[in-house]
Design a protein around this motif. Structure first.
Motif, PDB file in Angstrom:
ATOM      1  N   THR A 185      44.763  44.116  42.257  1.00 12.98           N
ATOM      2  CA  THR A 185      44.427  44.478  43.633  1.00 12.98           C
ATOM      3  C   THR A 185      43.111  43.813  44.014  1.00 12.98           C
ATOM      4  OG1 THR A 185      44.273  46.318  45.188  1.00 12.98           O
ATOM      5  CG2 THR A 185      43.131  46.595  43.087  1.00 12.98           C
ATOM      6  N   MET A 186      42.655  44.070  45.237  1.00 10.00           N
ATOM      7  CA  MET A 186      41.383  43.535  45.725  1.00 10.00           C
ATOM      8  C   MET A 186      40.646  44.635  46.486  1.00 10.00           C
ATOM      9  SD  MET A 186      42.731  39.786  47.062  1.00 10.00           S
ATOM     10  CE  MET A 186      41.112  39.004  47.149  1.00 10.00           C
ATOM     11  N   ALA A 187      39.362  44.450  46.674  1.00 11.15           N
ATOM     12  CA  ALA A 187      38.567  45.425  47.429  1.00 11.15           C
ATOM     13  C   ALA A 187      37.451  44.712  48.175  1.00 11.15           C
ATOM     14  CB  ALA A 187      37.976  46.480  46.492  1.00 11.15           C
ATOM     15  N   ALA A 188      37.088  45.261  49.326  1.00 11.47           N
ATOM     16  CA  ALA A 188      35.973  44.736  50.113  1.00 11.47           C
ATOM     17  C   ALA A 188      34.748  45.607  49.876  1.00 11.47           C
ATOM     18  CB  ALA A 188      36.332  44.727  51.594  1.00 11.47           C
TER      19      ALA A 188
ATOM     20  N   LYS B  69      34.212  46.022  33.754  1.00 13.22           N
ATOM     21  CA  LYS B  69      35.087  45.177  32.936  1.00 13.22           C
ATOM     22  C   LYS B  69      35.583  45.883  31.676  1.00 13.22           C
ATOM     23  CE  LYS B  69      33.635  40.710  34.726  1.00 13.22           C
ATOM     24  NZ  LYS B  69      32.843  39.473  34.541  1.00 13.22           N
ATOM     25  N   ILE B  70      35.037  47.069  31.387  1.00 10.03           N
ATOM     26  CA  ILE B  70      35.593  47.848  30.263  1.00 10.03           C
ATOM     27  C   ILE B  70      37.022  48.290  30.587  1.00 10.03           C
ATOM     28  CG2 ILE B  70      33.338  48.674  29.474  1.00 10.03           C
ATOM     29  CD1 ILE B  70      34.059  51.392  30.768  1.00 10.03           C
ATOM     30  N   ASN B  71      37.366  48.283  31.871  1.00  8.52           N
ATOM     31  CA  ASN B  71      38.725  48.670  32.291  1.00  8.52           C
ATOM     32  C   ASN B  71      39.635  47.479  32.575  1.00  8.52           C
ATOM     33  OD1 ASN B  71      38.326  51.385  32.079  1.00  8.52           O
ATOM     34  ND2 ASN B  71      37.954  51.753  34.244  1.00  8.52           N
ATOM     35  N   GLY B  72      39.133  46.264  32.352  1.00 10.48           N
ATOM     36  CA  GLY B  72      39.976  45.088  32.586  1.00 10.48           C
ATOM     37  C   GLY B  72      39.254  44.009  33.375  1.00 10.48           C
ATOM     38  N   ILE B  73      40.004  43.073  33.887  1.00  8.59           N
ATOM     39  CA  ILE B  73      39.448  41.946  34.632  1.00  8.59           C
ATOM     40  C   ILE B  73      39.066  42.370  36.043  1.00  8.59           C
ATOM     41  CG2 ILE B  73      40.019  39.698  35.673  1.00  8.59           C
ATOM     42  CD1 ILE B  73      41.847  39.221  33.215  1.00  8.59           C
ATOM     43  N   VAL B  74      37.837  42.056  36.442  1.00  4.00           N
ATOM     44  CA  VAL B  74      37.404  42.240  37.832  1.00  4.00           C
ATOM     45  C   VAL B  74      36.344  41.178  38.115  1.00  4.00           C
ATOM     46  CG1 VAL B  74      35.716  44.042  37.216  1.00  4.00           C
ATOM     47  CG2 VAL B  74      36.504  43.803  39.584  1.00  4.00           C
ATOM     48  N   GLU B  75      36.526  40.431  39.194  1.00  2.04           N
ATOM     49  CA  GLU B  75      35.671  39.280  39.503  1.00  2.04           C
ATOM     50  C   GLU B  75      35.418  39.180  41.004  1.00  2.04           C
ATOM     51  OE1 GLU B  75      37.881  36.889  35.840  1.00  2.04           O
ATOM     52  OE2 GLU B  75      38.177  36.220  37.903  1.00  2.04           O
TER      53      GLU B  75
ATOM     54  N   PRO C 173      26.502  37.447  54.149  1.00  2.00           N
ATOM     55  CA  PRO C 173      25.544  38.407  53.584  1.00  2.00           C
ATOM     56  C   PRO C 173      26.034  39.842  53.766  1.00  2.00           C
ATOM     57  CG  PRO C 173      24.416  36.733  54.876  1.00  2.00           C
ATOM     58  CD  PRO C 173      25.875  36.542  55.119  1.00  2.00           C
ATOM     59  N   GLY C 174      26.187  40.538  52.661  1.00  2.00           N
ATOM     60  CA  GLY C 174      26.625  41.924  52.743  1.00  2.00           C
ATOM     61  C   GLY C 174      28.117  42.113  52.862  1.00  2.00           C
ATOM     62  N   GLN C 175      28.903  41.044  52.735  1.00  2.00           N
ATOM     63  CA  GLN C 175      30.353  41.210  52.702  1.00  2.00           C
ATOM     64  C   GLN C 175      30.952  40.356  51.590  1.00  2.00           C
ATOM     65  OE1 GLN C 175      34.213  40.105  55.116  1.00  2.00           O
ATOM     66  NE2 GLN C 175      33.062  41.627  56.248  1.00  2.00           N
ATOM     67  N   ILE C 176      31.375  41.035  50.538  1.00  3.31           N
ATOM     68  CA  ILE C 176      31.928  40.380  49.360  1.00  3.31           C
ATOM     69  C   ILE C 176      33.255  41.039  49.014  1.00  3.31           C
ATOM     70  CG2 ILE C 176      31.555  39.906  46.896  1.00  3.31           C
ATOM     71  CD1 ILE C 176      28.528  39.947  47.474  1.00  3.31           C
ATOM     72  N   VAL C 177      34.217  40.232  48.588  1.00  2.00           N
ATOM     73  CA  VAL C 177      35.524  40.744  48.180  1.00  2.00           C
ATOM     74  C   VAL C 177      35.670  40.568  46.677  1.00  2.00           C
ATOM     75  CG1 VAL C 177      38.030  40.518  48.444  1.00  2.00           C
ATOM     76  CG2 VAL C 177      36.524  40.202  50.430  1.00  2.00           C
ATOM     77  N   ILE C 178      36.161  41.598  46.005  1.00  2.00           N
ATOM     78  CA  ILE C 178      36.395  41.522  44.561  1.00  2.00           C
ATOM     79  C   ILE C 178      37.890  41.587  44.271  1.00  2.00           C
ATOM     80  CG2 ILE C 178      34.137  42.503  44.036  1.00  2.00           C
ATOM     81  CD1 ILE C 178      35.529  45.170  43.392  1.00  2.00           C
ATOM     82  N   SER C 179      38.257  41.128  43.081  1.00  2.00           N
ATOM     83  CA  SER C 179      39.675  41.003  42.742  1.00  2.00           C
ATOM     84  C   SER C 179      39.863  41.196  41.244  1.00  2.00           C
ATOM     85  CB  SER C 179      40.152  39.595  43.159  1.00  2.00           C
ATOM     86  OG  SER C 179      41.510  39.401  42.869  1.00  2.00           O
ATOM     87  N   GLY C 180      41.023  41.745  40.856  1.00  2.00           N
ATOM     88  CA  GLY C 180      41.290  41.904  39.434  1.00  2.00           C
ATOM     89  C   GLY C 180      42.337  42.962  39.152  1.00  2.00           C
ATOM     90  N   GLU C 181      42.294  43.500  37.944  1.00  2.00           N
ATOM     91  CA  GLU C 181      43.238  44.536  37.546  1.00  2.00           C
ATOM     92  C   GLU C 181      42.869  45.866  38.209  1.00  2.00           C
ATOM     93  OE1 GLU C 181      44.766  43.543  33.177  1.00  2.00           O
ATOM     94  OE2 GLU C 181      42.595  43.309  33.324  1.00  2.00           O
ATOM     95  N   VAL C 182      43.880  46.661  38.519  1.00  2.00           N
ATOM     96  CA  VAL C 182      43.702  47.841  39.365  1.00  2.00           C
ATOM     97  C   VAL C 182      42.605  48.783  38.857  1.00  2.00           C
ATOM     98  CG1 VAL C 182      44.800  49.934  40.247  1.00  2.00           C
ATOM     99  CG2 VAL C 182      46.048  47.766  40.291  1.00  2.00           C
ATOM    100  N   LYS C 183      42.671  49.182  37.605  1.00  2.00           N
ATOM    101  CA  LYS C 183      41.696  50.161  37.099  1.00  2.00           C
ATOM    102  C   LYS C 183      40.273  49.618  37.128  1.00  2.00           C
ATOM    103  CE  LYS C 183      44.733  52.976  34.183  1.00  2.00           C
ATOM    104  NZ  LYS C 183      45.010  53.462  32.815  1.00  2.00           N
ATOM    105  N   ALA C 184      40.117  48.333  36.840  1.00  2.00           N
ATOM    106  CA  ALA C 184      38.785  47.723  36.844  1.00  2.00           C
ATOM    107  C   ALA C 184      38.233  47.623  38.263  1.00  2.00           C
ATOM    108  CB  ALA C 184      38.841  46.340  36.196  1.00  2.00           C
TER     109      ALA C 184
END
Length: 316
Positions: A130-133, A150-156, A163-174
């Motif tokens: 999934t992804m998150a803002a 990252k103890i729960n998986g891949i998240v990057e 500035p102040g708006q970043i999107v992250i992506s990876g495995e759901v739990k992480a």
């Protein structure tokens, strides 16, 4: 208008009805939609203008639909004498920049992004990623949150938008853990996004491998207009850099804030966002404000916006 950059939107900007009034008013736009439909054996005009939305939202349809709409508008601007000294696109939008710069043909690009969409969609099973803002949190504290999650998986980091708006992506739990940590760290907002895959993270490396094989079959030219790449936030210097850049782009962070900062440093004063949505214009204004620079940002997604641009150019 001098010191102009054309910038193009990526996935997420789509909506039913995009491009419709340009096709109704300009033959050249109609021709682009017809060329696209013929190239990918899909009625792109019907998809963009009528939907249904669930079909437009499918990644393998969304990507050629946005590219087609953006190029259909671009051709109108070019026919009216508008041009740029630099170009960039957000993720998928980089392909529109490459078409603008004559690095690849429109036909090749629309066929390629349909495949790209399918590879990206199919690479990670549904429900795995999934992804998150994350809003209102600087890079360093957010990166610290990701390291802990990252103890729960891949998240990057997927996108450094502004500035102040970043999107992250990876495995759901992480990603979920990173969202909670970001809130604790002071983020104004941290929300899971309604996306179908974890774009721009290492989970999609396999999609890049598949795309590379398709890219190697294309005729690729040296850029005729400087293209700023997402992966390095630097100007693409030759055709030999195109394939590595586009392959890496699928699984690496989109450095949009860095790209716009570099373009401003290079003297760009007027940014024209071409295609559906107005998000890029908003990002550009925020980036310029932080840098203490004055720039103009125009968003051309409909004929009315185009008319306003012409009035500005004429000093009306």
């Amino acid at each position: 208008m001098k010191n102009v950059a054309f910038v193009f939107p990526g996935q997420g900007a789509q909506y039913v009805g995009m491009g419709k009034d340009f096709v109704e008013h300009f033959r050249i736009s109609k021709e682009i939609f017809l060329e696209s439909s013929d190239a990918i054996h899909l009625d792109v005009e019907k998809l963009c203008f009528e939907g249904p939305e669930n079909e437009l939202m499918k990644t393998e349809n969304t990507q050629p639909a946005i590219l087609t709409t953006s190029v259909a508008i671009l051709k109108v601007l070019e026919s009216e004498g508008f041009d740029c000294s630099m170009t960039a696109g957000l993720s998928l939008g980089e392909y529109t920049s490459l078409v603008k710069s004559n690095v690849i043909t429109f036909k090749d690009a629309v066929q390629l992004v349909k495949k790209r969409g399918k590879y990206m969609q199919d690479e990670v099973p549904e429900g795995v990623g999934t992804m998150a803002a994350i809003l209102g949190l600087d890079r360093e504290p957010l990166e610290s949150c990701l390291e802990k999650a990252k103890i729960n998986g891949i998240v990057e980091i997927a996108n450094y938008n502004s500035p102040g708006q970043i999107v992250i992506s990876g495995e759901v739990k992480a990603v979920e853990m990173a969202v909670d940590l970001a809130r604790e760290a002071g983020a104004k907002k941290a929300v899971i996004l309604p996306v179908s895959a974890p774009f721009h993270c290492s989970l999609l490396k396999g999609a890049g491998v598949k795309l590379k094989k398709d890219l190697e079959l294309l005729k690729i030219n040296d850029p005729q207009v400087p293209v700023v790449t997402n992966v390095e936030a630097k100007i693409l210097t030759s055709r030999f850099k195109v394939i590595p850049s586009l392959v890496e782009q699928i699984s690496k962070s989109v450095l949009w804030e860095d790209s716009i900062s570099m373009m401003i440093n290079e003297g760009i004063e007027n940014f024209i966002e071409i295609g559906p949505g107005k998000a890029l214009g908003s990002f550009i204004k925020k980036i310029a404000k932080i840098k203490g620079k004055k720039v103009n940002a125009f968003s051309i997604e409909d004929v009315q916006g185009f008319k306003e641009l012409i009035k500005t150019e004429m000093g009306v």
